[in-house]
Motif scaffolding. Sequence first.
Motif, PDB file in Angstrom:
ATOM      1  N   ALA A   1      36.904  -7.643  41.756  1.00 59.45           N
ATOM      2  CA  ALA A   1      38.146  -8.147  42.415  1.00 59.45           C
ATOM      3  C   ALA A   1      39.285  -7.950  41.959  1.00 59.45           C
ATOM      4  O   ALA A   1      40.258  -7.601  42.726  1.00 59.45           O
ATOM      5  N   ARG A   2      39.392  -7.174  40.783  1.00 56.51           N
ATOM      6  CA  ARG A   2      40.563  -6.664  40.241  1.00 56.51           C
ATOM      7  C   ARG A   2      41.054  -5.314  40.813  1.00 56.51           C
ATOM      8  O   ARG A   2      41.879  -4.910  41.213  1.00 56.51           O
ATOM      9  N   ASP A   3      39.686  -4.661  40.965  1.00 59.87           N
ATOM     10  CA  ASP A   3      39.640  -3.314  41.675  1.00 59.87           C
ATOM     11  C   ASP A   3      40.014  -3.384  42.944  1.00 59.87           C
ATOM     12  O   ASP A   3      40.972  -2.613  43.211  1.00 59.87           O
ATOM     13  N   GLN A   4      39.575  -4.379  43.646  1.00 58.25           N
ATOM     14  CA  GLN A   4      40.090  -4.419  45.142  1.00 58.25           C
ATOM     15  C   GLN A   4      41.490  -4.983  45.245  1.00 58.25           C
ATOM     16  O   GLN A   4      42.282  -4.242  46.238  1.00 58.25           O
ATOM     17  N   SER A   5      42.020  -5.717  44.563  1.00 61.43           N
ATOM     18  CA  SER A   5      43.496  -5.955  44.405  1.00 61.43           C
ATOM     19  C   SER A   5      44.508  -5.190  44.168  1.00 61.43           C
ATOM     20  O   SER A   5      45.524  -4.696  44.792  1.00 61.43           O
ATOM     21  N   LEU A   6      44.145  -4.181  43.306  1.00 62.32           N
ATOM     22  CA  LEU A   6      44.729  -3.180  42.851  1.00 62.32           C
ATOM     23  C   LEU A   6      44.821  -2.157  43.912  1.00 62.32           C
ATOM     24  O   LEU A   6      45.722  -1.515  44.490  1.00 62.32           O
TER      25      LEU A   6
ATOM     26  N   SER B   1      50.541   2.777  37.199  1.00 60.97           N
ATOM     27  CA  SER B   1      50.318   2.431  35.771  1.00 60.97           C
ATOM     28  C   SER B   1      49.377   1.033  35.470  1.00 60.97           C
ATOM     29  O   SER B   1      48.825   1.231  34.406  1.00 60.97           O
ATOM     30  N   LEU B   2      49.345   0.214  36.481  1.00 63.42           N
ATOM     31  CA  LEU B   2      48.576  -0.801  36.490  1.00 63.42           C
ATOM     32  C   LEU B   2      47.107  -0.408  36.403  1.00 63.42           C
ATOM     33  O   LEU B   2      46.362  -0.745  35.639  1.00 63.42           O
ATOM     34  N   GLN B   3      46.918   0.610  37.504  1.00 66.47           N
ATOM     35  CA  GLN B   3      45.611   1.233  37.470  1.00 66.47           C
ATOM     36  C   GLN B   3      45.268   1.942  36.145  1.00 66.47           C
ATOM     37  O   GLN B   3      43.913   1.665  35.738  1.00 66.47           O
ATOM     38  N   ALA B   4      46.148   2.495  35.412  1.00 70.32           N
ATOM     39  CA  ALA B   4      45.727   3.170  34.313  1.00 70.32           C
ATOM     40  C   ALA B   4      45.340   2.242  33.135  1.00 70.32           C
ATOM     41  O   ALA B   4      44.452   2.473  32.474  1.00 70.32           O
ATOM     42  N   ALA B   5      46.119   1.266  33.040  1.00 76.69           N
ATOM     43  CA  ALA B   5      45.826  -0.076  32.027  1.00 76.69           C
ATOM     44  C   ALA B   5      44.441  -0.395  32.403  1.00 76.69           C
ATOM     45  O   ALA B   5      43.604  -0.853  31.313  1.00 76.69           O
TER      46      ALA B   5
ATOM     47  N   ARG C   1      38.402  -1.050  31.474  1.00 76.31           N
ATOM     48  CA  ARG C   1      36.936  -0.810  31.945  1.00 76.31           C
ATOM     49  C   ARG C   1      36.443  -0.125  31.138  1.00 76.31           C
ATOM     50  O   ARG C   1      35.261   0.100  30.693  1.00 76.31           O
ATOM     51  N   ALA C   2      37.176   0.821  30.323  1.00 73.07           N
ATOM     52  CA  ALA C   2      36.507   1.815  29.254  1.00 73.07           C
ATOM     53  C   ALA C   2      36.096   0.969  28.154  1.00 73.07           C
ATOM     54  O   ALA C   2      35.354   1.428  27.286  1.00 73.07           O
ATOM     55  N   SER C   3      36.814   0.004  27.977  1.00 72.18           N
ATOM     56  CA  SER C   3      36.424  -0.862  26.720  1.00 72.18           C
ATOM     57  C   SER C   3      35.218  -1.795  26.935  1.00 72.18           C
ATOM     58  O   SER C   3      34.621  -2.504  26.085  1.00 72.18           O
ATOM     59  N   LEU C   4      34.940  -2.173  27.974  1.00 71.48           N
ATOM     60  CA  LEU C   4      33.821  -2.977  28.548  1.00 71.48           C
ATOM     61  C   LEU C   4      32.382  -2.521  27.637  1.00 71.48           C
ATOM     62  O   LEU C   4      31.693  -3.446  27.162  1.00 71.48           O
ATOM     63  N   PRO C   5      31.933  -1.246  27.607  1.00 71.48           N
ATOM     64  CA  PRO C   5      30.764  -0.955  26.981  1.00 71.48           C
ATOM     65  C   PRO C   5      30.762  -1.608  25.334  1.00 71.48           C
ATOM     66  O   PRO C   5      29.650  -2.180  24.924  1.00 71.48           O
ATOM     67  N   ALA C   6      31.811  -1.498  24.728  1.00 69.53           N
ATOM     68  CA  ALA C   6      31.995  -1.927  23.305  1.00 69.53           C
ATOM     69  C   ALA C   6      31.651  -3.541  23.461  1.00 69.53           C
ATOM     70  O   ALA C   6      31.095  -4.212  22.615  1.00 69.53           O
ATOM     71  N   ALA C   7      32.426  -4.171  24.590  1.00 69.30           N
ATOM     72  CA  ALA C   7      32.463  -5.526  24.493  1.00 69.30           C
ATOM     73  C   ALA C   7      30.971  -5.961  24.612  1.00 69.30           C
ATOM     74  O   ALA C   7      30.521  -7.010  24.301  1.00 69.30           O
ATOM     75  N   GLU C   8      30.442  -5.025  25.707  1.00 58.63           N
ATOM     76  CA  GLU C   8      28.858  -5.573  25.970  1.00 58.63           C
ATOM     77  C   GLU C   8      28.081  -5.369  24.837  1.00 58.63           C
ATOM     78  O   GLU C   8      27.110  -6.368  24.616  1.00 58.63           O
TER      79      GLU C   8
ATOM     80  N   ILE D   1      53.474  -7.920  39.800  1.00 58.40           N
ATOM     81  CA  ILE D   1      54.829  -7.412  40.424  1.00 58.40           C
ATOM     82  C   ILE D   1      55.161  -6.086  40.267  1.00 58.40           C
ATOM     83  O   ILE D   1      55.632  -5.872  39.394  1.00 58.40           O
ATOM     84  N   VAL D   2      55.113  -5.230  41.430  1.00 58.84           N
ATOM     85  CA  VAL D   2      55.361  -3.945  41.331  1.00 58.84           C
ATOM     86  C   VAL D   2      56.239  -3.664  42.600  1.00 58.84           C
ATOM     87  O   VAL D   2      55.901  -4.337  43.305  1.00 58.84           O
ATOM     88  N   TYR D   3      56.990  -2.506  42.338  1.00 52.47           N
ATOM     89  CA  TYR D   3      58.023  -2.309  43.470  1.00 52.47           C
ATOM     90  C   TYR D   3      57.888  -0.709  43.927  1.00 52.47           C
ATOM     91  O   TYR D   3      58.717  -0.203  44.423  1.00 52.47           O
ATOM     92  N   SER D   4      56.865   0.067  43.181  1.00 54.54           N
ATOM     93  CA  SER D   4      56.762   1.141  43.574  1.00 54.54           C
ATOM     94  C   SER D   4      55.170   1.785  43.083  1.00 54.54           C
ATOM     95  O   SER D   4      54.257   1.088  42.659  1.00 54.54           O
ATOM     96  N   VAL D   5      55.106   3.107  43.843  1.00 44.13           N
ATOM     97  CA  VAL D   5      53.677   3.428  43.642  1.00 44.13           C
ATOM     98  C   VAL D   5      53.524   3.925  42.072  1.00 44.13           C
ATOM     99  O   VAL D   5      52.557   3.773  41.577  1.00 44.13           O
ATOM    100  N   GLN D   6      54.513   4.477  41.497  1.00 44.57           N
ATOM    101  CA  GLN D   6      54.598   4.683  39.993  1.00 44.57           C
ATOM    102  C   GLN D   6      53.941   3.364  39.244  1.00 44.57           C
ATOM    103  O   GLN D   6      53.078   3.414  38.125  1.00 44.57           O
ATOM    104  N   GLU D   7      54.350   2.288  39.567  1.00 46.79           N
ATOM    105  CA  GLU D   7      54.279   1.193  38.677  1.00 46.79           C
ATOM    106  C   GLU D   7      52.775   0.629  39.041  1.00 46.79           C
ATOM    107  O   GLU D   7      52.119   0.261  37.949  1.00 46.79           O
ATOM    108  N   VAL D   8      52.359   0.685  40.302  1.00 46.18           N
ATOM    109  CA  VAL D   8      50.826   0.331  40.566  1.00 46.18           C
ATOM    110  C   VAL D   8      49.949   1.356  39.848  1.00 46.18           C
ATOM    111  O   VAL D   8      48.970   0.841  39.471  1.00 46.18           O
TER     112      VAL D   8
END
Length: 926
Positions: free
Chosen positions: A646-651, A578-582, A587-594, A569-576
Amino acid sequence: LHLGYLVQFGILSLSSLSMANSGQYYNSNNGSAYNNGPGYYDGEEEEEEEWNREDFLDPVWEIQQKKTFTAWINSFLRKADTSIEDITQDLCSGLKLMLLLEVISGEALPKPERGRMRFHKINNVNKALEFIERKGVQLVSIGAEEIVDGNVKMTLGMIWTIILRFAIQDITVEEMTAKEGLLLWCQRKTAPYKNVNVQNFHMSFQDGLAFCALIHRHRPELIDYDKLSKDNPLENLNLAFDVAEKHLDIPRMLDPEDMVNNVKPDERSVMTYVSAYYHAFSGAQKAETAANRICKVLRVNQENEKLMDLYERLASDLLAWIKRTRPILEDRSTDNTLDGVRDRLNQFRDYRRAEKPPKLEEKALLETTFNTLQTRLRLSNRPAYLPTEGKLVSDIANAWKGLEKAEKGFEEWMLAEMQRLHRLENLYKKFVLKCGNHEAWMEGKEAQQQSQDFKSCKLNDLKAMMNKQVAFEADLGAHQERVEQICKIAEDLNSLGYHDLDSVNSRCQAICGAWDRLGVLSTTRSRALREAEQVLESLDQLHLQFAKRAAPFNNWLDGANEDLMDFFIVYSVQEVDSLQAAHSEFRASLPAAEAEHRAIAQIDAEVRELAAAHGLSGDALINPYTGLTARELAIKWDEVSARVPARDQSLQQEVARQHQNERLRRQFADLANVAGPWIEQRLDGVSSICSSGRQLSLEEQDRRLNAIQDELQGFKSNIEEMERVNQSIQEAFIFDNPHSPYTMETIRVGWEQLHTSIAKALNEVANQILMRDSKGITNDEMTEFRKCFNHFDKSKTRRLDPIEFKACLVSLGYNIRNDRQGEQDFARIMALVDPNRTGQVGFDAFVDFMTSEKTDQNTADQIIQSFRILAGDLPYVTSEVLRRELPPDQAEYCIQRMSPYGGPDAPPGALDYTTFSATLYGETDL
């Protein structure tokens, strides 16, 4: 010649008389001088007239005057049942002369002497002459002896003096002399008639049409004027004299043959006869004047009553509507659902667009009606109108203010309620998701922890069980955060008042109860396994290593899946952003998980290789330390890998939505940043026009205010566009806008304030024009009043407090002393200009006071006097008189409102006009 007599008859002028009094009179025609002779002078100025001595010596005028004066005297003596035939012989004894004076004046003269001796007659005539002199008439050289001796000229001169004093002198028209006033009266009454041109009292009346016109003007039913001809003077004169004698009680004082045959009819005889017409018709003129005055006052009163009824009706309807509407706006109850709140918001928008604007116009009409009524009452010298209790203008304003406050509170509550319910819906979805995942994880865990299988297993199995228990406890600890999240979401749902709290709380309690039981069971099982550890060997390290690495990785996979499936739930461009940054960090942690996934898979491969190498199968391949398998981890890994795009598309979609919201914000801000200053400029313009009285005329102010009002109609489309954009903003759940200091509410308030300000300003200017025209104030005077008023109006409220008002009066030259008397005078003035004791003086009241002494206003006493004239000096009036003298609607108005007259000797149906007149001016209750 008798000079006084000549003066009175217009033959000699007053300037000539002053020469005669000095001993000589000079005739401008022939240059001869005459010595003073007997005459008289009554002190009244006469116009200088040219005269001919031969005409004056002609006895024709003497005969004509004797006839006229004899008829005039008999018109009064008949009231005493007597008359005269020869004016010189019948008046010489003085008895009938004294009787004539008593009848004319209504006063008693000294008792006459009844003897027939000469000195008796002289004494009687002297008593009459002394009475004439007491009435302000100066007699010069007229002695009783000449009257007793039958001197024709002296007798006629004396009678003319009496006629002037008692029949003509009291005739006043526009402050002219008696002769000029009588002539002007004749000119005005005969002006509409053809072939009549009254310029004098001789030739203008010779053809008889002037007499007929006077009668027709006042009694048209007596003469058919259209059938008369200028070529029939004898017929015209006989008709006029007969009608006057028969219907108007005016005796024949003139001979038609003398009027026609004489080259120039005698002016004094005609004046005497015309004065009888004036007195005969004066009563009708007074009645007409009185009726006109009453009609004017009643018409004003009827119009004022209509305005009062209109105000009361508008006030009642508006207050009733506000009373019905406020409870609806103050109702904060909902079904606690988002759809229900949306329905109420749509109803509120319909109210703002369709229901409220007509009521706002009714409010403006009500205020305009009240101001116009008060102005009309003040201009017509009536007391100020006080509405019934609870319907004052201030009561309407307070009720309207309460309505607008309720509107604002309702709209704010609705928006907050929508935000709350929207948040509740998303919280509930998150709660259901987390509860479902936790319940799925919890399934079978209690039975597993309650199992007693370790009592009959082998050593290796026991070690596996212990290691498995350690892994379970690690997993249990990892799930502690999820349980706390579920409790926190349930707590938020409770605090925000979710509509289905029973199911939320019961489910949360079930999860917490199962979690507590599982913790107790886990502790109990661990303690039992440690007790059995002494008899069992440790389990295979390889399986243990797999279990230790697979369990955290599995927990990470579950958390990653939850995060990727989580609603945001976001109400501004800044909030979304922030979600993209998270998400980028994730995504940066995926190589270590792999890499971890490959390491765990490698351990499983080593187990299989070891079993294959040693020929192990079946139970040997089953990991005793964990229920996880490499395949399960691979499936979850594939799920996580599939959900990342899918998460990328929703964001991205959320970014687009927030940018659209930002465009809506900027679109609204562009409109609001134009509309706000525009409204403020027009408000300043209205204020500037109202305060610029010293430069602008009232008509120019009215023109400019109407121009601004026309601009409002042209700008209305901008406001409607803003309403449309604002609706889109609300439907998009946008609750702030940093690009504009203006909100839709401030624009609405400013727009309504501008409408109200223009309506009030136009009403005030119209009232000032009405006041100026009705008071007869010039533009320069009105400008001076407004300039002085604005100078002392320091607060620019168009109201003066008592101190400012007093200073304003002093600056205009009004003397108010600085003592107790001055304070009393000023208190009296304040009672006039501020009858409601508000402590403020408006411009209308200020101008009304400054011009009150210039205006001829009707009063209750004047109306009572007018009714008394219609009633013939009676203390009551009948319905028949009212219907005869007044127009039908105003006659019925008086009859319905007048109380019966209760005085003595009152006939049936007598009406009290005194009390009724007082009620018109607020001196008694209607």
